[in-house]
Motif scaffolding. Sequence first.
Motif, PDB file in Angstrom:
ATOM      1  N   GLU A   1      -8.930   3.285  -4.098  1.00 37.23           N
ATOM      2  CA  GLU A   1      -8.776   3.756  -2.670  1.00 37.23           C
ATOM      3  C   GLU A   1      -7.905   4.662  -2.502  1.00 37.23           C
ATOM      4  O   GLU A   1      -8.218   5.734  -1.979  1.00 37.23           O
ATOM      5  CB  GLU A   1      -8.727   2.738  -1.711  1.00 37.23           C
ATOM      6  N   ILE A   2      -6.723   4.569  -2.655  1.00 41.87           N
ATOM      7  CA  ILE A   2      -5.594   5.411  -2.641  1.00 41.87           C
ATOM      8  C   ILE A   2      -5.754   6.945  -3.150  1.00 41.87           C
ATOM      9  O   ILE A   2      -5.653   7.870  -2.781  1.00 41.87           O
ATOM     10  CB  ILE A   2      -4.203   4.732  -2.749  1.00 41.87           C
ATOM     11  N   VAL A   3      -6.040   6.618  -4.672  1.00 46.09           N
ATOM     12  CA  VAL A   3      -6.334   7.914  -5.413  1.00 46.09           C
ATOM     13  C   VAL A   3      -7.324   8.677  -4.746  1.00 46.09           C
ATOM     14  O   VAL A   3      -7.275   9.772  -4.810  1.00 46.09           O
ATOM     15  CB  VAL A   3      -6.538   7.319  -6.935  1.00 46.09           C
TER      16      VAL A   3
ATOM     17  N   GLU B   1       0.722  -1.248   0.072  1.00 42.04           N
ATOM     18  CA  GLU B   1       0.012  -0.102   0.066  1.00 42.04           C
ATOM     19  C   GLU B   1       0.939   1.186   0.007  1.00 42.04           C
ATOM     20  O   GLU B   1       0.807   2.370  -0.673  1.00 42.04           O
ATOM     21  CB  GLU B   1      -0.870  -0.133   1.126  1.00 42.04           C
ATOM     22  N   SER B   2       1.945   1.235   0.587  1.00 40.96           N
ATOM     23  CA  SER B   2       3.030   2.398   0.748  1.00 40.96           C
ATOM     24  C   SER B   2       3.522   2.519  -0.471  1.00 40.96           C
ATOM     25  O   SER B   2       3.720   3.801  -1.002  1.00 40.96           O
ATOM     26  CB  SER B   2       3.787   2.462   2.041  1.00 40.96           C
TER      27      SER B   2
ATOM     28  N   VAL C   1       1.340   7.018  -6.540  1.00 42.87           N
ATOM     29  CA  VAL C   1       0.268   7.921  -6.934  1.00 42.87           C
ATOM     30  C   VAL C   1       0.779   9.394  -6.570  1.00 42.87           C
ATOM     31  O   VAL C   1       0.391  10.332  -7.335  1.00 42.87           O
ATOM     32  CB  VAL C   1      -0.920   7.470  -5.829  1.00 42.87           C
ATOM     33  N   GLU C   2       1.433   9.471  -5.459  1.00 38.90           N
ATOM     34  CA  GLU C   2       2.070  10.954  -5.286  1.00 38.90           C
ATOM     35  C   GLU C   2       2.951  11.520  -6.263  1.00 38.90           C
ATOM     36  O   GLU C   2       2.837  12.547  -6.789  1.00 38.90           O
ATOM     37  CB  GLU C   2       2.839  10.813  -3.969  1.00 38.90           C
TER      38      GLU C   2
ATOM     39  N   GLY D   1      -0.424  -4.935 -13.426  1.00 36.52           N
ATOM     40  CA  GLY D   1      -0.813  -6.242 -12.723  1.00 36.52           C
ATOM     41  C   GLY D   1       0.094  -6.283 -11.460  1.00 36.52           C
ATOM     42  O   GLY D   1      -0.054  -7.500 -10.841  1.00 36.52           O
ATOM     43  N   ARG D   2       0.829  -5.553 -10.935  1.00 38.99           N
ATOM     44  CA  ARG D   2       1.427  -5.418  -9.984  1.00 38.99           C
ATOM     45  C   ARG D   2       0.603  -4.801  -8.670  1.00 38.99           C
ATOM     46  O   ARG D   2       1.138  -4.824  -7.464  1.00 38.99           O
ATOM     47  CB  ARG D   2       2.855  -4.439 -10.020  1.00 38.99           C
ATOM     48  N   ALA D   3      -0.812  -4.485  -8.917  1.00 41.25           N
ATOM     49  CA  ALA D   3      -1.273  -3.886  -7.689  1.00 41.25           C
ATOM     50  C   ALA D   3      -2.682  -3.931  -8.185  1.00 41.25           C
ATOM     51  O   ALA D   3      -3.276  -4.330  -9.150  1.00 41.25           O
ATOM     52  CB  ALA D   3      -1.172  -2.247  -7.628  1.00 41.25           C
TER      53      ALA D   3
END
Length: 148
Positions: free
Chosen positions: A140-142, A96-97, A103-104, A131-133
């Motif tokens: 959710e993060i965005v 997640e990090s 995303v940042e 495909g790595r996420a």
Amino acid sequence: MSLFNKIESDLQDSLKKGDELRLSVLRMLKSDIMYEKNKTGKDLPEEKILETVSRAAKRRKESITEFDKAGRTDLSDKEKSELLIIEEYLPKQLTESEISDIVEEFILKNGKPQSSESGRFIGMIMKELKGRADGSLVKEIVSKKISN
């Protein structure tokens, strides 16, 4: 060795070893890939094969959630076992990090998108991650980053 060749090779090994669960999962993966191939009539690029395997993993995750809600731990456990086998054929999933950092970085490069542009923005990020996420985690993060 391509992903499809690895799946076929592992399928043969599972057949020889008598590993019924792995054999069943690999047959399903091969069937899914062959179905996609037959739709186009051409050999699939590695990206499309990866996408097909990712879809199989996503289906398992959704089934696990539903079986857990229904209290069917027996079926949930079977799906979890199958998911572990499928994940062997996927690239290492980002944490997640790590996704948050990516995303940042996208926001810094492209500017902070409006809420109405979030779908396009998520699509650009997912194309980069290949495909790595998990898409729902990226979404959710965005959403969190845009609302801040």
